[in-house]
Motif scaffolding. Structure first.
Motif, mmCIF file in Angstrom:
data_model
loop_
_atom_site.group_PDB
_atom_site.id
_atom_site.type_symbol
_atom_site.label_atom_id
_atom_site.label_comp_id
_atom_site.label_asym_id
_atom_site.label_seq_id
_atom_site.Cartn_x
_atom_site.Cartn_y
_atom_site.Cartn_z
ATOM 1 N N MET A 77 0.840 -1.207 0.000
ATOM 2 C CA MET A 77 0.000 0.000 0.000
ATOM 3 C C MET A 77 0.870 1.251 0.000
ATOM 4 O O MET A 77 0.589 2.223 -0.708
ATOM 5 N N PHE A 83 -3.973 -1.038 -4.971
ATOM 6 C CA PHE A 83 -4.574 -0.619 -3.703
ATOM 7 C C PHE A 83 -5.644 -1.594 -3.204
ATOM 8 O O PHE A 83 -5.705 -1.895 -2.009
ATOM 9 N N SER A 84 -6.479 -2.101 -4.125
ATOM 10 C CA SER A 84 -7.578 -2.969 -3.675
ATOM 11 C C SER A 84 -7.040 -4.257 -3.041
ATOM 12 O O SER A 84 -7.606 -4.764 -2.081
ATOM 13 N N VAL A 85 -5.925 -4.780 -3.578
ATOM 14 C CA VAL A 85 -5.344 -6.011 -3.026
ATOM 15 C C VAL A 85 -4.594 -5.706 -1.732
ATOM 16 O O VAL A 85 -4.788 -6.383 -0.712
ATOM 17 N N SER A 86 -3.762 -4.664 -1.777
ATOM 18 C CA SER A 86 -2.925 -4.364 -0.606
ATOM 19 C C SER A 86 -3.764 -3.967 0.609
ATOM 20 O O SER A 86 -3.464 -4.375 1.733
ATOM 21 N N SER A 87 -4.847 -3.200 0.374
ATOM 22 C CA SER A 87 -5.670 -2.777 1.513
ATOM 23 C C SER A 87 -6.370 -3.984 2.147
ATOM 24 O O SER A 87 -6.498 -4.066 3.368
ATOM 25 N N MET A 88 -6.815 -4.936 1.305
ATOM 26 C CA MET A 88 -7.480 -6.119 1.853
ATOM 27 C C MET A 88 -6.485 -6.999 2.611
ATOM 28 O O MET A 88 -6.797 -7.520 3.680
ATOM 29 N N LEU A 89 -5.271 -7.134 2.035
ATOM 30 C CA LEU A 89 -4.252 -7.948 2.719
ATOM 31 C C LEU A 89 -3.933 -7.359 4.090
ATOM 32 O O LEU A 89 -3.843 -8.087 5.085
ATOM 33 N N SER A 91 -5.835 -5.435 5.925
ATOM 34 C CA SER A 91 -6.984 -5.603 6.841
ATOM 35 C C SER A 91 -7.050 -7.035 7.360
ATOM 36 O O SER A 91 -7.284 -7.255 8.555
ATOM 37 N N ILE A 92 -6.834 -8.011 6.455
ATOM 38 C CA ILE A 92 -6.884 -9.423 6.879
ATOM 39 C C ILE A 92 -5.826 -9.665 7.954
ATOM 40 O O ILE A 92 -6.093 -10.261 9.004
ATOM 41 N N ALA B 34 -11.116 -12.717 -0.828
ATOM 42 C CA ALA B 34 -10.693 -11.912 0.326
ATOM 43 C C ALA B 34 -9.587 -10.911 0.000
ATOM 44 O O ALA B 34 -9.470 -9.887 0.667
ATOM 45 N N ALA B 35 -8.799 -11.184 -1.038
ATOM 46 C CA ALA B 35 -7.687 -10.280 -1.340
ATOM 47 C C ALA B 35 -8.071 -9.179 -2.322
ATOM 48 O O ALA B 35 -7.202 -8.456 -2.803
ATOM 49 N N ASN B 36 -9.340 -9.054 -2.639
ATOM 50 C CA ASN B 36 -9.736 -7.988 -3.557
ATOM 51 C C ASN B 36 -10.931 -7.221 -3.003
ATOM 52 O O ASN B 36 -11.992 -7.788 -2.769
ATOM 53 N N LEU B 37 -10.696 -5.919 -2.843
ATOM 54 C CA LEU B 37 -11.685 -5.043 -2.219
ATOM 55 C C LEU B 37 -13.028 -5.035 -2.961
ATOM 56 O O LEU B 37 -14.084 -5.196 -2.349
ATOM 57 N N GLN B 38 -12.960 -4.869 -4.289
ATOM 58 C CA GLN B 38 -14.190 -4.753 -5.078
ATOM 59 C C GLN B 38 -15.008 -6.043 -5.029
ATOM 60 O O GLN B 38 -16.225 -6.004 -4.859
ATOM 61 N N VAL B 40 -14.917 -8.420 -2.747
ATOM 62 C CA VAL B 40 -15.461 -8.645 -1.395
ATOM 63 C C VAL B 40 -16.710 -7.803 -1.171
ATOM 64 O O VAL B 40 -17.683 -8.256 -0.568
ATOM 65 N N MET B 133 -14.961 -2.191 8.966
ATOM 66 C CA MET B 133 -13.859 -1.305 8.570
ATOM 67 C C MET B 133 -13.927 0.015 9.321
ATOM 68 O O MET B 133 -12.930 0.537 9.801
ATOM 69 N N ALA B 157 -4.177 6.515 3.333
ATOM 70 C CA ALA B 157 -4.612 5.179 2.900
ATOM 71 C C ALA B 157 -5.995 4.868 3.456
ATOM 72 O O ALA B 157 -6.865 4.355 2.746
ATOM 73 N N SER B 160 -8.620 6.779 1.638
ATOM 74 C CA SER B 160 -8.946 6.150 0.348
ATOM 75 C C SER B 160 -9.896 4.979 0.570
ATOM 76 O O SER B 160 -10.848 4.782 -0.188
ATOM 77 N N LEU B 161 -9.592 4.194 1.626
ATOM 78 C CA LEU B 161 -10.462 3.055 1.944
ATOM 79 C C LEU B 161 -11.879 3.525 2.252
ATOM 80 O O LEU B 161 -12.844 2.951 1.765
#
Lengths: 243, 203
Positions: A77, A83-89, A91-92, B34-38, B40, B133, B157, B160-161
């Motif tokens: 990130m 961003f979509s992958v890094s932010s989820m990683l 958070s997990i 789980a590794a992709n925001l959109q 999920v 979140m 960051a 953005s989230l």
């Protein structure tokens, strides 16, 4: 050997339940990394004192793995990658590490004999339905996993869902062939379980006594005080800006 | 013999176990995305609703009584409680009561009314991630900083989230996708009822 077994301390099911609730409250209010680490270490110490020393290594490993996932996510990130992958990683990694604390206590609660669990919840003056529900829910999740594995192996034997490519190309059919037997098996298990409960007198509305003795002793209280003290100290240090 | 309006012990255990299966499927379905925001946000809750529609239809056909609608979201909410999201758990408990109220007065006799609680459950699930979140916002900033990010970047960051999770158009897409797929799941469940469960003598 028998006397040694009798002397060995086993926390009361109510203690595990209180640990779960306290753990949930603690992960909600403690926000700093060091505070969360202290909480996790206190959780490991409690497991050690409660005679669950074997669980420390796997929990420690899970913590490190989730820390690694979180660290990777934050690193990606920070460098602006996907961003979509890094932010989820991230958070997990962060949330899963926190969840380890109450979850480890819930696993111990689930491991208690059903009779003890029911007696403990009855002593807490919870409605009987809540006791039955808690006992069934905690016990059933490992059963689902076992049933799923049995169904998968039998489907693979018939050439269904063999390999990732085959599963993906026949996804709806594979899902149907796995899901329907799982549901049918679950209803069967539920019917057997309710029959077994009826036979054991769960529906009896009078005064009941547990075959297994449950006792909330000073050791249970001491363990609860330990977790409470660590949580309060971490929270206090965090609020006063030390952590 | 007059049948009770409330769940018997056998029905209670059946609903409880099938609700556990729904919860487990809800979690398993989310994992690959789980590794992709959109994915999920927009796809996973609806997909869980689609698959769980089969179980939901079986539950309401097997146990059309007071208590059934309460147990399904309550069990799913318990997962959030153990995951540290007390507020999401409370939202699910409120939904559990709302679902019961929706089905009062002959709700199980109507095919359309029966679909509403299922759609609402998975729509709330889509919003559950948003709430989780939001609840961990400060904690996430501190963790990002502790893991080597500077405070300003961490705050940016998170902003953005939040921009993603709280954008009205994203909330609308997530809710519509969850509702549409859940209703499709309900229809699929009706089909499976005739294809598998009735011939097997389950219902």
């Amino acid at each position: 050997m028998g006397a040694e077994k009798r002397r060995r301390f086993r926390p009361d099911p109510r203690t595990w339940l209180l640990f779960c609730l306290l753990g949930i409250a603690a992960i909600l209010v403690i926000r700093s990394e060091i505070g969360c680490l202290c909480l996790f270490l206190a959780c490991l110490l409690i497991h050690l004192l409660a005679g669950n020393g074997g669980k420390i290594l796997p929990y420690g490993l899970y913590y490190l793995i989730f820390y690694g996932i979180g660290w990777l996510g934050v690193g990606l990130m920070d460098s602006g990658v996907a961003f979509s992958v890094s932010s989820m990683l991230s958070s997990i990694g962060i949330v899963s590490r926190k969840v380890l604390v109450p979850l480890s206590f819930a696993v111990c609660l689930a491991g208690e004999p059903t009779g003890s669990l029911m007696a403990a919840l009855q002593n807490l003056h919870l409605p009987k339905a809540a006791g039955i529900g808690t006992a069934v829910v905690l016990r059933f999740f490992p059963t689902i996993a076992g049933e799923y594995r049995a169904i998968r192996s039998s489907q693979r034997f018939r050439g269904i869902g063999v390999g990732v490519l085959h599963t993906l190309t026949h996804l709806p059919a594979t899902a149907e062939y796995i899901l329907i037997p799982l549901i049918l098996r679950t209803t069967k298990v539920a019917e057997e379980l309710s029959a077994s409960m009826t036979v054991r007198g769960v529906r009896f509305s009078g005064e009941t006594a547990s075959y297994r003795s449950i006792r909330f002793c000073w050791k249970d209280a001491a363990l609860l005080v330990l977790l409470l003290a660590v949580s309060w100290t971490a929270l206090f240090l965090e609020r006063s800006g030390v952590l | 013999m007059k049948q009770s309006k409330f769940l018997s012990l056998k029905e209670f255990v059946i609903v409880l176990l099938l609700a556990c299966v729904e919860t487990a499927i809800g979690l398993v379905v989310t994992m690959p995305f789980a590794a992709n925001l959109q994915l999920v946000y927009f796809l996973a809750p609806g997909l869980a609703g689609l698959i769980n529609g089969i179980i939901y239809v079986l539950i309401i056909r097997k146990c059309p009584k007071i208590g059934t609608q309460f147990l399904i979201p309550a069990i799913y909410g318990l997962y959030f409680l153990f995951a540290g999201s007390v507020y999401v758990f409370i939202f699910f408990m409120i939904l559990a009561v709302v679902n019961e109220l929706i089905m009062l007065g002959g709700g199980y006799g109507s095919k359309i009314r029966s679909a509403v609680p299922h759609a609402l459950t998975w729509m709330l699930n889509a919003m559950g991630s948003t709430l989780t979140m939001l609840l961990f916002r400060d904690s996430l900033v501190e963790s990002y900083v502790a893991m080597g990010m500077d405070a300003a970047s961490a705050d940016a960051a998170i902003a953005s989230l939040e921009g993603f999770w709280l954008a009205p158009q994203n909330i609308a897409i997530a809710l519509v996708a969850a509702a549409a797929l859940s209703i499709a799941g309900y229809a699929l469940g009706m089909k499976m009822l005739d294809k598998h469960f009735k011939p097997a003598g389950i219902v």
